[in-house]
Write a protein that holds these residues in place. Sequence first.
Motif, PDB file in Angstrom:
ATOM      1  N   GLU A  34       0.831  -1.208   0.000  1.00 48.79           N
ATOM      2  CA  GLU A  34       0.000   0.000   0.000  1.00 48.79           C
ATOM      3  C   GLU A  34       0.866   1.258   0.000  1.00 48.79           C
ATOM      4  O   GLU A  34       0.594   2.203  -0.736  1.00 48.79           O
ATOM      5  CB  GLU A  34      -0.942  -0.010   1.196  1.00 48.79           C
ATOM      6  CG  GLU A  34      -2.010  -1.087   1.108  1.00 48.79           C
ATOM      7  CD  GLU A  34      -2.769  -1.308   2.413  1.00 48.79           C
ATOM      8  OE1 GLU A  34      -2.441  -0.654   3.435  1.00 48.79           O
ATOM      9  OE2 GLU A  34      -3.679  -2.153   2.419  1.00 48.79           O
ATOM     10  N   ALA A  35       1.927   1.264   0.806  1.00 48.37           N
ATOM     11  CA  ALA A  35       2.812   2.425   0.899  1.00 48.37           C
ATOM     12  C   ALA A  35       3.525   2.689  -0.427  1.00 48.37           C
ATOM     13  O   ALA A  35       3.793   3.833  -0.774  1.00 48.37           O
ATOM     14  CB  ALA A  35       3.835   2.223   2.018  1.00 48.37           C
ATOM     15  N   GLN A  36       3.819   1.619  -1.166  1.00 46.38           N
ATOM     16  CA  GLN A  36       4.489   1.762  -2.458  1.00 46.38           C
ATOM     17  C   GLN A  36       3.493   1.977  -3.600  1.00 46.38           C
ATOM     18  O   GLN A  36       3.891   2.115  -4.748  1.00 46.38           O
ATOM     19  CB  GLN A  36       5.354   0.534  -2.745  1.00 46.38           C
ATOM     20  CG  GLN A  36       6.558   0.429  -1.847  1.00 46.38           C
ATOM     21  CD  GLN A  36       7.503  -0.685  -2.262  1.00 46.38           C
ATOM     22  OE1 GLN A  36       7.363  -1.302  -3.312  1.00 46.38           O
ATOM     23  NE2 GLN A  36       8.481  -0.946  -1.420  1.00 46.38           N
ATOM     24  N   GLY A  37       2.209   1.986  -3.273  1.00 42.09           N
ATOM     25  CA  GLY A  37       1.194   2.206  -4.292  1.00 42.09           C
ATOM     26  C   GLY A  37       0.971   1.018  -5.201  1.00 42.09           C
ATOM     27  O   GLY A  37       0.500   1.169  -6.327  1.00 42.09           O
ATOM     28  N   VAL A  38       1.313  -0.173  -4.739  1.00 40.08           N
ATOM     29  CA  VAL A  38       1.133  -1.395  -5.527  1.00 40.08           C
ATOM     30  C   VAL A  38      -0.205  -2.012  -5.134  1.00 40.08           C
ATOM     31  O   VAL A  38      -0.392  -2.406  -3.986  1.00 40.08           O
ATOM     32  CB  VAL A  38       2.277  -2.406  -5.275  1.00 40.08           C
ATOM     33  CG1 VAL A  38       2.056  -3.681  -6.062  1.00 40.08           C
ATOM     34  CG2 VAL A  38       3.623  -1.787  -5.616  1.00 40.08           C
ATOM     35  N   ASN A  39      -1.135  -2.085  -6.097  1.00 38.24           N
ATOM     36  CA  ASN A  39      -2.423  -2.711  -5.787  1.00 38.24           C
ATOM     37  C   ASN A  39      -2.389  -4.189  -6.149  1.00 38.24           C
ATOM     38  O   ASN A  39      -1.411  -4.675  -6.717  1.00 38.24           O
ATOM     39  CB  ASN A  39      -3.578  -1.972  -6.488  1.00 38.24           C
ATOM     40  CG  ASN A  39      -3.468  -2.021  -7.998  1.00 38.24           C
ATOM     41  OD1 ASN A  39      -3.062  -3.020  -8.581  1.00 38.24           O
ATOM     42  ND2 ASN A  39      -3.829  -0.924  -8.640  1.00 38.24           N
ATOM     43  N   MET A  40      -3.430  -4.905  -5.799  1.00 38.86           N
ATOM     44  CA  MET A  40      -3.459  -6.357  -6.012  1.00 38.86           C
ATOM     45  C   MET A  40      -3.385  -6.729  -7.489  1.00 38.86           C
ATOM     46  O   MET A  40      -2.752  -7.709  -7.853  1.00 38.86           O
ATOM     47  CB  MET A  40      -4.713  -6.973  -5.391  1.00 38.86           C
ATOM     48  CG  MET A  40      -4.694  -6.982  -3.894  1.00 38.86           C
ATOM     49  SD  MET A  40      -3.407  -8.056  -3.239  1.00 38.86           S
ATOM     50  CE  MET A  40      -3.762  -7.912  -1.515  1.00 38.86           C
ATOM     51  N   THR A  41      -4.000  -5.924  -8.342  1.00 39.32           N
ATOM     52  CA  THR A  41      -3.956  -6.210  -9.779  1.00 39.32           C
ATOM     53  C   THR A  41      -2.533  -6.090 -10.306  1.00 39.32           C
ATOM     54  O   THR A  41      -2.057  -6.962 -11.034  1.00 39.32           O
ATOM     55  CB  THR A  41      -4.902  -5.266 -10.542  1.00 39.32           C
ATOM     56  OG1 THR A  41      -6.236  -5.442 -10.039  1.00 39.32           O
ATOM     57  CG2 THR A  41      -4.888  -5.544 -12.032  1.00 39.32           C
ATOM     58  N   ASP A  42      -1.837  -5.011  -9.912  1.00 39.10           N
ATOM     59  CA  ASP A  42      -0.442  -4.835 -10.326  1.00 39.10           C
ATOM     60  C   ASP A  42       0.435  -5.953  -9.777  1.00 39.10           C
ATOM     61  O   ASP A  42       1.286  -6.492 -10.485  1.00 39.10           O
ATOM     62  CB  ASP A  42       0.105  -3.489  -9.846  1.00 39.10           C
ATOM     63  CG  ASP A  42      -0.537  -2.301 -10.537  1.00 39.10           C
ATOM     64  OD1 ASP A  42      -1.076  -2.472 -11.653  1.00 39.10           O
ATOM     65  OD2 ASP A  42      -0.498  -1.201  -9.955  1.00 39.10           O
ATOM     66  N   MET A  43       0.230  -6.287  -8.496  1.00 40.44           N
ATOM     67  CA  MET A  43       1.024  -7.348  -7.882  1.00 40.44           C
ATOM     68  C   MET A  43       0.796  -8.672  -8.605  1.00 40.44           C
ATOM     69  O   MET A  43       1.737  -9.428  -8.851  1.00 40.44           O
ATOM     70  CB  MET A  43       0.685  -7.487  -6.393  1.00 40.44           C
ATOM     71  CG  MET A  43       1.434  -8.607  -5.689  1.00 40.44           C
ATOM     72  SD  MET A  43       3.244  -8.504  -5.775  1.00 40.44           S
ATOM     73  CE  MET A  43       3.541  -7.177  -4.641  1.00 40.44           C
ATOM     74  N   ALA A  44      -0.444  -8.951  -8.958  1.00 39.06           N
ATOM     75  CA  ALA A  44      -0.761 -10.200  -9.663  1.00 39.06           C
ATOM     76  C   ALA A  44      -0.020 -10.261 -10.998  1.00 39.06           C
ATOM     77  O   ALA A  44       0.588 -11.283 -11.332  1.00 39.06           O
ATOM     78  CB  ALA A  44      -2.267 -10.316  -9.872  1.00 39.06           C
ATOM     79  N   LYS A  45      -0.051  -9.167 -11.743  1.00 39.40           N
ATOM     80  CA  LYS A  45       0.625  -9.136 -13.046  1.00 39.40           C
ATOM     81  C   LYS A  45       2.131  -9.300 -12.898  1.00 39.40           C
ATOM     82  O   LYS A  45       2.761 -10.063 -13.623  1.00 39.40           O
ATOM     83  CB  LYS A  45       0.321  -7.822 -13.760  1.00 39.40           C
ATOM     84  CG  LYS A  45      -1.094  -7.720 -14.265  1.00 39.40           C
ATOM     85  CD  LYS A  45      -1.331  -6.360 -14.904  1.00 39.40           C
ATOM     86  CE  LYS A  45      -2.791  -6.207 -15.314  1.00 39.40           C
ATOM     87  NZ  LYS A  45      -3.061  -4.843 -15.811  1.00 39.40           N
ATOM     88  N   LYS A  46       2.719  -8.580 -11.953  1.00 40.30           N
ATOM     89  CA  LYS A  46       4.170  -8.578 -11.797  1.00 40.30           C
ATOM     90  C   LYS A  46       4.706  -9.849 -11.143  1.00 40.30           C
ATOM     91  O   LYS A  46       5.828 -10.267 -11.416  1.00 40.30           O
ATOM     92  CB  LYS A  46       4.617  -7.349 -11.008  1.00 40.30           C
ATOM     93  CG  LYS A  46       4.384  -6.067 -11.772  1.00 40.30           C
ATOM     94  CD  LYS A  46       4.731  -4.854 -10.939  1.00 40.30           C
ATOM     95  CE  LYS A  46       4.449  -3.577 -11.715  1.00 40.30           C
ATOM     96  NZ  LYS A  46       4.717  -2.380 -10.918  1.00 40.30           N
ATOM     97  N   SER A  47       3.909 -10.463 -10.262  1.00 46.49           N
ATOM     98  CA  SER A  47       4.378 -11.657  -9.548  1.00 46.49           C
ATOM     99  C   SER A  47       3.983 -12.953 -10.252  1.00 46.49           C
ATOM    100  O   SER A  47       4.542 -14.003  -9.965  1.00 46.49           O
ATOM    101  CB  SER A  47       3.817 -11.679  -8.124  1.00 46.49           C
ATOM    102  OG  SER A  47       2.412 -11.892  -8.145  1.00 46.49           O
ATOM    103  N   GLY A  48       2.993 -12.873 -11.130  1.00 48.79           N
ATOM    104  CA  GLY A  48       2.515 -14.077 -11.806  1.00 48.79           C
ATOM    105  C   GLY A  48       1.538 -14.875 -10.961  1.00 48.79           C
ATOM    106  O   GLY A  48       1.199 -16.004 -11.296  1.00 48.79           O
ATOM    107  N   LEU A  49       1.077 -14.300  -9.849  1.00 52.71           N
ATOM    108  CA  LEU A  49       0.110 -14.976  -8.982  1.00 52.71           C
ATOM    109  C   LEU A  49      -1.293 -14.466  -9.274  1.00 52.71           C
ATOM    110  O   LEU A  49      -1.482 -13.317  -9.669  1.00 52.71           O
ATOM    111  CB  LEU A  49       0.457 -14.726  -7.511  1.00 52.71           C
ATOM    112  CG  LEU A  49       1.799 -15.272  -7.039  1.00 52.71           C
ATOM    113  CD1 LEU A  49       2.109 -14.782  -5.635  1.00 52.71           C
ATOM    114  CD2 LEU A  49       1.797 -16.788  -7.082  1.00 52.71           C
ATOM    115  N   ASN A  50      -2.276 -15.299  -9.065  1.00 48.69           N
ATOM    116  CA  ASN A  50      -3.677 -14.959  -9.259  1.00 48.69           C
ATOM    117  C   ASN A  50      -4.109 -13.897  -8.245  1.00 48.69           C
ATOM    118  O   ASN A  50      -3.786 -13.991  -7.070  1.00 48.69           O
ATOM    119  CB  ASN A  50      -4.497 -16.244  -9.103  1.00 48.69           C
ATOM    120  CG  ASN A  50      -5.964 -16.041  -9.231  1.00 48.69           C
ATOM    121  OD1 ASN A  50      -6.588 -15.467  -8.343  1.00 48.69           O
ATOM    122  ND2 ASN A  50      -6.506 -16.524 -10.328  1.00 48.69           N
TER     123      ASN A  50
END
Length: 86
Positions: free
Chosen positions: A17-33
Amino acid sequence: AEEDPRVFLIALRRVMEAQGVNMTDMAKKSGLNREHLYRILSKRGNPAIFNVNKILPVLGYHLSIESTDAGKGTKSRKGGKTSAIH
């Protein structure tokens, strides 16, 4: 208490949250659902180390383990034994 794994998960979500990374971005970048990420990072989450190791690099971190005794390992700059997981 600090040993409760939920403390780590809550802290990890706050870093996102502090870095402004939302779940959609994290999913795309990490390869996780995305839905799986919500479960992993919930207060009741219990992620496998594999999943944590996919999330941390997106946030600019890696997991490192430090020995608490005089066991075998590589000396860190602080004199403790460390082993990085990449």
